[in-house]
Design a protein around this motif. Structure first.
Motif, short mmCIF file in Angstrom:
data_model
loop_
_atom_site.label_atom_id
_atom_site.label_comp_id
_atom_site.label_asym_id
_atom_site.label_seq_id
_atom_site.Cartn_x
_atom_site.Cartn_y
_atom_site.Cartn_z
N LYS A 1 -4.01 10.34 0.10
CA LYS A 1 -3.40 9.04 -0.14
C LYS A 1 -3.36 8.21 1.14
N VAL A 2 -3.04 8.85 2.24
CA VAL A 2 -3.03 8.14 3.52
C VAL A 2 -4.44 7.68 3.88
N SER A 3 -5.43 8.53 3.60
CA SER A 3 -6.83 8.14 3.85
C SER A 3 -7.20 6.92 3.02
N GLY B 1 5.93 5.95 1.54
CA GLY B 1 7.10 5.51 2.28
C GLY B 1 7.93 6.59 2.94
N LYS B 2 8.37 7.58 2.19
CA LYS B 2 9.27 8.58 2.76
C LYS B 2 8.55 9.57 3.67
N PHE B 3 7.21 9.47 3.71
CA PHE B 3 6.43 10.32 4.61
C PHE B 3 5.88 9.52 5.79
N ILE C 1 0.83 -1.21 0.00
CA ILE C 1 0.00 0.00 0.00
C ILE C 1 0.86 1.26 0.00
N PHE C 2 1.88 1.29 0.84
CA PHE C 2 2.73 2.47 0.91
C PHE C 2 3.49 2.68 -0.39
N SER C 3 3.85 1.58 -1.05
CA SER C 3 4.52 1.68 -2.35
C SER C 3 3.55 2.21 -3.41
N LEU C 4 2.33 1.69 -3.39
CA LEU C 4 1.31 2.09 -4.36
C LEU C 4 1.06 3.60 -4.31
N PHE C 5 0.97 4.14 -3.09
CA PHE C 5 0.63 5.55 -2.92
C PHE C 5 1.86 6.43 -2.63
#
Length: 258
Positions: free
Chosen positions: A157-159, A140-142, A133-137
């Motif tokens: 994106k986090v939502s 990662g760096k946030f 999920i973090f890769s898709l949106f």
């Protein structure tokens, strides 16, 4: 086609305050927000609810998500009743709304694990899901940045990420591109198409014609709380642009131009 959502004669009425009566320009103390809406959605399709602001789209989705109870009617989500089996329904759906406000002091990492725990995602698959999920949106760096310091697009994106931590088969989006810049809006529409390719059932509520035309297979047009027309996108358009067709339907239904 496998039916995953069946909505039967949903009805919802709200009591209006004096201030709301003035805003609505009515003397009535009650407003019928949803008036007997019925429709179905199938596995692997994107179903769009199209209508102007105040048509009843959000109220319909909030009932489907079990946030509010209908006054009448019911809906079965993968066999579970929104009236009698709300807990089961919540396990089966992901719900994203512009009203979802992320706590500004938390980070995407914290929120991911919080919602994973809330949805009882098994520990052995949490990390794999997070990586996907973090890769898709591109979160990662946030991951350790507080929500308060994220851009509007990254907050959206986090939502999205926390709404699908449990990998639901039915995802409900209420105005998913509202207020987003063109780059983030494109991420959202691409994500909806990815969900469809994975066999998910997606319900999208919007007043944006281009979003409906880009992602939806079938469409239900809602005006003043009623389902006026429900069919495939091509059948509804009937050779016209969706915008022109909608305005024709609106004029026929309400008796005036928008």
């Amino acid at each position: 086609m496998e039916e995953l959502l069946s909505v039967e004669k949903l009805h919802k009425t709200f009591k209006l305050s004096s201030k709301q009566q003035k805003l609505e320009r009515t003397n009535s103390k009650y407003k019928v927000a949803v008036d007997g809406i019925s429709f179905k959605a199938y596995k692997g399709e994107v179903f769009g609810l199209l209508g102007p602001n105040g048509a009843g789209k959000t109220t319909t989705l909030r009932m489907l998500a079990t946030l509010i109870k209908p006054d009448g009617g019911d809906a079965l989500i993968d066999g579970a009743s929104i009236v009698k089996e709300a807990d089961k329904v919540r396990q089966k759906i992901g719900f994203l709304t512009s009203e979802l406000k992320l706590e500004e002091y938390f980070t995407p990492n914290y929120l991911y694990y919080f919602f994973s725990e809330l949805h009882k995602v098994p520990e052995d698959i949490r990390e794999k899901r997070k990586e996907e999920i973090f890769s898709l949106f591109e979160i990662g760096k946030f991951a350790e940045v507080k929500v308060a310091d994220l851009s509007t697009g990254m907050k959206q994106k986090v939502s999205l990420a926390v709404s699908i931590v449990h990998d639901p088969d039915i995802i409900i989006f209420d105005e998913p591109t509202n207020g987003l810049d063109v780059l983030t809006a494109r991420v959202v529409t691409d994500f909806i198409q990815t969900l469809k390719e994975r066999g998910k059932t997606v319900i999208v509520s919007t007043h944006i014609f281009s979003l409906i035309e880009r992602v939806c297979d079938r469409v239900g047009i809602i005006i003043d709380g009623k389902m006026i027309l429900c069919d495939t996108l091509d059948n509804i358009k009937a050779g016209q642009s969706l915008e022109d067709k909608f305005f024709d339907i609106y004029k026929e239904t309400v008796g005036t131009e928008i």
